[in-house]
Motif scaffolding. Structure first.
Motif, PDB file in Angstrom:
ATOM      1  N   VAL A   1       0.852  -1.183  -0.252  1.00  0.00           N
ATOM      2  CA  VAL A   1      -0.189   0.041  -0.182  1.00  0.00           C
ATOM      3  C   VAL A   1       0.574   1.362  -0.125  1.00  0.00           C
ATOM      4  N   ARG A   2       0.820   1.892  -1.416  1.00  0.00           N
ATOM      5  CA  ARG A   2       0.754   3.088  -0.479  1.00  0.00           C
ATOM      6  C   ARG A   2       0.281   4.756  -0.503  1.00  0.00           C
ATOM      7  N   LEU A   3       0.509   5.226   0.832  1.00  0.00           N
ATOM      8  CA  LEU A   3      -0.480   6.709   1.568  1.00  0.00           C
ATOM      9  C   LEU A   3       0.784   7.554   0.981  1.00  0.00           C
ATOM     10  N   SER A   4      -0.923   8.435   0.561  1.00  0.00           N
ATOM     11  CA  SER A   4      -0.255  10.259   0.213  1.00  0.00           C
ATOM     12  C   SER A   4      -0.492  11.264   1.253  1.00  0.00           C
ATOM     13  N   LYS A   5       0.736  11.614   1.388  1.00  0.00           N
ATOM     14  CA  LYS A   5       0.773  12.504   2.329  1.00  0.00           C
ATOM     15  C   LYS A   5      -0.355  13.071   2.975  1.00  0.00           C
ATOM     16  N   ASP A   6      -0.767  13.097   3.790  1.00  0.00           N
ATOM     17  CA  ASP A   6      -1.585  13.970   4.772  1.00  0.00           C
ATOM     18  C   ASP A   6      -3.013  13.751   4.172  1.00  0.00           C
ATOM     19  N   ARG A   7      -3.457  12.517   3.538  1.00  0.00           N
ATOM     20  CA  ARG A   7      -4.593  11.997   3.022  1.00  0.00           C
ATOM     21  C   ARG A   7      -4.511  10.736   3.903  1.00  0.00           C
ATOM     22  N   ALA A   8      -5.527  11.185   4.690  1.00  0.00           N
ATOM     23  CA  ALA A   8      -6.613  10.357   5.332  1.00  0.00           C
ATOM     24  C   ALA A   8      -7.657   8.930   4.657  1.00  0.00           C
ATOM     25  N   THR A   9      -7.021   8.004   5.383  1.00  0.00           N
ATOM     26  CA  THR A   9      -8.072   6.748   3.991  1.00  0.00           C
ATOM     27  C   THR A   9      -9.226   6.915   5.259  1.00  0.00           C
ATOM     28  N   ARG A  10      -9.833   6.414   3.966  1.00  0.00           N
ATOM     29  CA  ARG A  10     -11.597   6.587   4.216  1.00  0.00           C
ATOM     30  C   ARG A  10     -11.509   5.290   5.886  1.00  0.00           C
TER      31      ARG A  10
ATOM     32  N   SER B   1       8.157   2.075   4.329  1.00  0.00           N
ATOM     33  CA  SER B   1       9.375   3.032   4.321  1.00  0.00           C
ATOM     34  C   SER B   1       8.170   4.999   4.159  1.00  0.00           C
ATOM     35  N   GLY B   2       8.603   5.777   5.300  1.00  0.00           N
ATOM     36  CA  GLY B   2       7.535   6.918   5.506  1.00  0.00           C
ATOM     37  C   GLY B   2       7.510   6.377   7.303  1.00  0.00           C
ATOM     38  N   MET B   3       6.632   8.291   7.137  1.00  0.00           N
ATOM     39  CA  MET B   3       6.206   8.344   8.257  1.00  0.00           C
ATOM     40  C   MET B   3       5.105   7.822   8.524  1.00  0.00           C
ATOM     41  N   GLY B   4       3.662   7.967   9.617  1.00  0.00           N
ATOM     42  CA  GLY B   4       2.328   8.317   9.350  1.00  0.00           C
ATOM     43  C   GLY B   4       1.818   8.192  10.788  1.00  0.00           C
ATOM     44  N   ARG B   5       0.881   8.597  10.340  1.00  0.00           N
ATOM     45  CA  ARG B   5      -0.146   8.321  11.719  1.00  0.00           C
ATOM     46  C   ARG B   5      -1.261   7.230  11.263  1.00  0.00           C
ATOM     47  N   SER B   6      -1.831   6.753  12.246  1.00  0.00           N
ATOM     48  CA  SER B   6      -3.203   5.364  12.403  1.00  0.00           C
ATOM     49  C   SER B   6      -3.679   5.262  12.935  1.00  0.00           C
TER      50      SER B   6
ATOM     51  N   ALA C   1     -10.195   1.462  11.066  1.00  0.00           N
ATOM     52  CA  ALA C   1      -9.102   2.335  10.223  1.00  0.00           C
ATOM     53  C   ALA C   1      -8.915   2.974   9.523  1.00  0.00           C
ATOM     54  N   SER C   2      -7.781   3.466   9.553  1.00  0.00           N
ATOM     55  CA  SER C   2      -7.170   4.971   8.866  1.00  0.00           C
ATOM     56  C   SER C   2      -5.740   5.235   9.257  1.00  0.00           C
ATOM     57  N   HIS C   3      -5.376   5.014   7.308  1.00  0.00           N
ATOM     58  CA  HIS C   3      -4.283   6.048   8.002  1.00  0.00           C
ATOM     59  C   HIS C   3      -3.955   7.139   6.989  1.00  0.00           C
ATOM     60  N   THR C   4      -2.942   7.692   8.025  1.00  0.00           N
ATOM     61  CA  THR C   4      -2.270   8.977   6.791  1.00  0.00           C
ATOM     62  C   THR C   4      -0.492   8.981   7.417  1.00  0.00           C
ATOM     63  N   ALA C   5      -0.508   9.445   5.412  1.00  0.00           N
ATOM     64  CA  ALA C   5       1.400   9.497   5.701  1.00  0.00           C
ATOM     65  C   ALA C   5       1.781  11.057   6.598  1.00  0.00           C
ATOM     66  N   LYS C   6       2.862  11.754   7.074  1.00  0.00           N
ATOM     67  CA  LYS C   6       3.276  12.563   7.019  1.00  0.00           C
ATOM     68  C   LYS C   6       4.807  13.051   6.544  1.00  0.00           C
ATOM     69  N   GLY C   7       4.714  14.356   6.591  1.00  0.00           N
ATOM     70  CA  GLY C   7       5.881  14.708   5.739  1.00  0.00           C
ATOM     71  C   GLY C   7       6.325  13.681   4.218  1.00  0.00           C
ATOM     72  N   GLY C   8       5.488  13.013   3.925  1.00  0.00           N
ATOM     73  CA  GLY C   8       5.868  12.667   2.341  1.00  0.00           C
ATOM     74  C   GLY C   8       5.235  11.595   2.007  1.00  0.00           C
ATOM     75  N   ASP C   9       5.553  10.545   1.491  1.00  0.00           N
ATOM     76  CA  ASP C   9       5.123   9.630   0.645  1.00  0.00           C
ATOM     77  C   ASP C   9       4.881   8.443   1.786  1.00  0.00           C
ATOM     78  N   ALA C  10       4.580   7.078   2.129  1.00  0.00           N
ATOM     79  CA  ALA C  10       4.220   6.135   2.642  1.00  0.00           C
ATOM     80  C   ALA C  10       3.889   4.924   2.627  1.00  0.00           C
ATOM     81  N   ASP C  11       5.037   4.036   2.355  1.00  0.00           N
ATOM     82  CA  ASP C  11       4.773   2.350   1.774  1.00  0.00           C
ATOM     83  C   ASP C  11       4.680   1.238   3.406  1.00  0.00           C
ATOM     84  N   LEU C  12       3.650   1.352   2.988  1.00  0.00           N
ATOM     85  CA  LEU C  12       2.844  -0.846   3.426  1.00  0.00           C
ATOM     86  C   LEU C  12       3.047  -1.888   3.297  1.00  0.00           C
ATOM     87  N   PHE C  13       3.930  -2.675   4.300  1.00  0.00           N
ATOM     88  CA  PHE C  13       3.555  -4.216   3.626  1.00  0.00           C
ATOM     89  C   PHE C  13       2.290  -4.730   4.870  1.00  0.00           C
TER      90      PHE C  13
END
Ligand code: 1HN
Length: 342
Positions: A260-269, A283-288, A311-323
């Protein structure tokens, strides 16, 4: 009409039923048929900075020849001391020093490795050498022989996951050790893995099992290229499912993997599903926000999303990748998959 004078009191009646190996349904109907799933575990975050010192200690204190695997399993205390990360799944980090070999074996549970810092390590799966590069996924499907080797000059670490708790619930685990001294096990090249490196091309005369992916090695570089090529969805996220190239299904019978790739500052639904998930921050940082809990995460942290937990996820400071590793295919095959957006 019951004879009031001789009727047993309910508790005595229940005790007498129990003594006869019977239970009344009426006093426990709601317990055994809850109106919705009741996960045992709250979501949990395991921070890499808390795990790392233990990987160092494991490498120096636990000789690889003395153990089946040198892995530290991430455990949720809600399972009362049982070795479970979230329902049906366990996740771990394996550490191998230069020259270490984790001996061959095979088993009926499905497992994966995801290469976090494993450059120079290899997993041999059914006579195929899978050299680990950054972000590679390597499958060890049910009853495929596998062993691991570190031929680099540095300590390597990768992320493991398996559906051991599911197979323990079903009591369907079989395990066979290989011969730890059989040198020829390690003397292989990529072998038949080359038959599965060209997407969309399948040899017509090949004989391969239909039950799991005939491809064992998924390249991290290819995954990152595809994530970059996909258009983000409405919530800014892009998801790739690792699939069996012969069927398009999940990679293994009861273990399912996603990038999964999350876009910076965009919370998933916010979403909940009947499947269980374990997320590794690639990679990256974020908040869930998972259920009642909010986690701030960064590279190599791991968190769980227990079933039926929003569950909702947001990348912070740039995009973030999750496995993401999950039991989704197991729920699908039982026709028990339900998904809901808030
Ligand atoms: C496992 O099956 C292996 O077979 C390695 O190589 C590490 C960590 C947790 C659970 C199962 C293997 C593991 C594991």
């Amino acid at each position: 009409m019951a004879d009031v004078a001789t009727a047993a009191k309910p508790s005595e009646f229940v005790a007498q039923l129990q003594a006869a190996n019977l239970h009344p349904l009426w006093d426990r109907f709601r317990t055994i048929t809850p109106v919705k799933p009741q996960p045992k575990d709250p979501p949990l975050l395991w921070r890499w900075r808390d795990i790392e010192p233990f990987t160092e200690r494991a490498a120096s204190q636990v000789p690889i020849d003395d153990v089946e695997r040198r892995a530290l399993i991430l455990v949720n205390p809600a399972f009362a001391g049982d070795t479970v990360t979230t329902s049906n799944l366990i996740a771990a980090f394996t550490v191998l020093d230069p020259g270490d070999r984790a001996r061959p074996h095979r088993h009926t549970f499905s497992a994966i490795r995801f290469a976090t810092r494993a450059e120079g390590a290899a997993t041999i799966v059914n006579g195929r050498r899978c050299n680990m590069h950054d972000g590679d996924l390597i499958l060890t499907p049910p009853m495929c022989w596998h062993g691991h080797i570190n031929e680099s000059d540095h300590r390597i670490i990768w992320f493991d996951a398996a559906n051991i708790p599911l197979l323990r619930t079903l009591d369907a685990n079989f395990f066979e050790p290989g011969d730890p001294k059989a040198n020829q096990f390690w003397m292989v090249d990529e072998g038949e893995e080359k038959l599965w490196t060209e997407p969309g091309l399948v040899g017509t005369e090949l004989d391969y099992p239909a039950t799991h992916s005939p491809k064992y090695h998924y390249s991290g570089a290819a995954t990152r290229r595809l994530l970059a090529a996909l258009s983000p969805g409405a919530d800014g996220s892009r998801t790739v499912r690792y699939t069996n190239p012969a069927t398009g299904d999940a990679v293994m019978p009861a273990l399912d993997c996603y990038a999964v790739r999350l876009s910076k500052d965009r919370a998933t639904r916010p979403k909940r599903t009947t499947c269980n998930m374990i997320c590794l921050v690639v990679s990256g940082m974020g908040r869930s926000t998972v259920g009642e809990h909010t986690f701030d995460w960064s590279q190599h942290d791991v968190f769980s999303i227990p079933h039926w937990t929003l569950a909702s996820h947001t990348a912070k400071g740039g995009d973030a990748d999750l496995f993401v590793v999950s039991d989704k295919v197991a729920l699908e095959r039982l026709d028990l998959l339900r998904e809901e957006y808030q």
